[in-house]
Design a protein around this motif. Sequence first.
Motif, PDB file in Angstrom:
ATOM      1  N   GLY A  31      -4.112  -2.900  14.054  1.00 10.91           N
ATOM      2  CA  GLY A  31      -4.578  -1.522  13.955  1.00 10.91           C
ATOM      3  C   GLY A  31      -5.978  -1.505  13.403  1.00 10.91           C
ATOM      4  O   GLY A  31      -6.634  -2.554  13.330  1.00 10.91           O
ATOM      5  N   GLY A  32      -6.416  -0.337  13.013  1.00 11.36           N
ATOM      6  CA  GLY A  32      -7.775  -0.236  12.475  1.00 11.36           C
ATOM      7  C   GLY A  32      -8.115   1.219  12.237  1.00 11.36           C
ATOM      8  O   GLY A  32      -7.249   2.015  11.956  1.00 11.36           O
ATOM      9  N   LYS A  33      -9.400   1.548  12.357  1.00 12.69           N
ATOM     10  CA  LYS A  33      -9.798   2.942  12.122  1.00 12.69           C
ATOM     11  C   LYS A  33     -10.753   3.432  13.199  1.00 12.69           C
ATOM     12  O   LYS A  33     -11.152   2.626  14.042  1.00 12.69           O
ATOM     13  CB  LYS A  33     -10.443   3.069  10.748  1.00 12.69           C
TER      14      LYS A  33
ATOM     15  N   TYR B 278       1.615  -0.888   6.216  1.00 11.48           N
ATOM     16  CA  TYR B 278       0.557  -0.009   5.698  1.00 11.48           C
ATOM     17  C   TYR B 278      -0.772  -0.680   5.957  1.00 11.48           C
ATOM     18  O   TYR B 278      -0.849  -1.900   6.084  1.00 11.48           O
ATOM     19  CB  TYR B 278       0.748   0.269   4.191  1.00 11.48           C
ATOM     20  N   HIS B 279      -1.808   0.124   6.069  1.00 15.56           N
ATOM     21  CA  HIS B 279      -3.166  -0.415   6.099  1.00 15.56           C
ATOM     22  C   HIS B 279      -4.111   0.656   5.586  1.00 15.56           C
ATOM     23  O   HIS B 279      -3.731   1.824   5.475  1.00 15.56           O
ATOM     24  CB  HIS B 279      -3.559  -0.924   7.487  1.00 15.56           C
ATOM     25  N   SER B 280      -5.317   0.243   5.235  1.00 16.48           N
ATOM     26  CA  SER B 280      -6.268   1.193   4.660  1.00 16.48           C
ATOM     27  C   SER B 280      -7.342   1.565   5.673  1.00 16.48           C
ATOM     28  O   SER B 280      -7.617   0.810   6.614  1.00 16.48           O
ATOM     29  CB  SER B 280      -6.899   0.610   3.398  1.00 16.48           C
TER      30      SER B 280
ATOM     31  N   TYR C  34      -7.073   3.322  18.249  1.00 20.82           N
ATOM     32  CA  TYR C  34      -6.740   1.890  18.219  1.00 20.82           C
ATOM     33  C   TYR C  34      -5.366   1.669  17.578  1.00 20.82           C
ATOM     34  O   TYR C  34      -4.554   0.896  18.079  1.00 20.82           O
ATOM     35  CB  TYR C  34      -7.841   1.157  17.449  1.00 20.82           C
ATOM     36  N   ASP C  35      -5.111   2.391  16.482  1.00 21.82           N
ATOM     37  CA  ASP C  35      -3.801   2.289  15.831  1.00 21.82           C
ATOM     38  C   ASP C  35      -2.694   2.627  16.827  1.00 21.82           C
ATOM     39  O   ASP C  35      -1.678   1.923  16.910  1.00 21.82           O
ATOM     40  CB  ASP C  35      -3.691   3.282  14.661  1.00 21.82           C
ATOM     41  N   GLU C  36      -2.914   3.734  17.526  1.00 17.17           N
ATOM     42  CA  GLU C  36      -1.880   4.209  18.449  1.00 17.17           C
ATOM     43  C   GLU C  36      -1.683   3.227  19.602  1.00 17.17           C
ATOM     44  O   GLU C  36      -0.559   2.929  20.005  1.00 17.17           O
ATOM     45  CB  GLU C  36      -2.266   5.586  18.976  1.00 17.17           C
TER      46      GLU C  36
HETATM   47 ZN   LIG Z   1      -5.737   2.636  11.213  1.00 10.92          ZN
END
Ligand SMILES: [Zn+2]
Lengths: 92, 180
Positions: free
Chosen positions: A90-92, B125-127, B138-140
């Motif tokens: 994942g990421g942001k 979890y991630h920040s 990107y998460d999705e």
């Molecule tokens: Zn993310």
Amino acid sequence: MAITLLIPTALRNFTDGKKEVQAEGKTVGEAVDNFANVYPDIKRHLYDEKGVLRAFINIFVGETNIKNLQGLDTPLKDGDTVMLVPAIAGGK
Amino acid sequence: MGSNCHDKTRANDHPPTGWRAGDNNKNNKNKDKGKDKVKVGWVLKISLETIEEIKNEAARAYPYECCGALIGVLDGDVRDVKEILPIGNERKGEAQRRRFLITAEELAKVEIKIAKKGLDILGFYHSHPDHPSRPSKYDEDFALPFYSYAIISVEKGKPTELTSWVLDENRIFISEELRS
Ligand SMILES: [Zn+2]
């Protein structure tokens, strides 16, 4: 060979909630195929349209990734534990 | 973690493509903007102490992304988080500013460790350093079904809000209720 397959939480919907499933097979590929025949809904999550194992699914025999063994041809012995493990990203 | 800052992001430093669950109905991709759908009935039970631990991890990793597993027991629709397990971000160098990766090798170790305690992986979890605590495209794209994806925002080094998300059957993230 009778082996135990450990199912990640994300896939237990397809195994009636079971964490562990017994399967038979001389190789990892055979055992996973036999397992997928019992739980057919899981197939499309494990294999792509061409029947190739999906890239983000990893299979471990004991603590070793089959990529570092003989892939789906890795031989199994009675009592082996085979684990399906995804990679998480994942990421942001 | 993540101190080899001069490491260039390698072309092959990409996680595998996401888990295309279900029929992947693309027509349902148009989200109601600005309005989060809340999954009715799904609850992430997580104590304030555990949230504090995630915040500490996030602050420590800043300006890079931290990541880890939410460990606990599944009780019907309630995911009861008993502990977190920080896992090293396997993305290289500067890529850690905006990406995280938990390799199958790391996750396999976690599975083996927690199975002995009768616990399960409920999610991750991630920040989001200097970014809102909302899932990115990107998460999705890379999310797997079932798991809870908790996101902690870190503004200028200070952790702020924690939210949690679960994919629906159309692979859209739905906000999950948090209960302490
Ligand atoms: Zn993310």
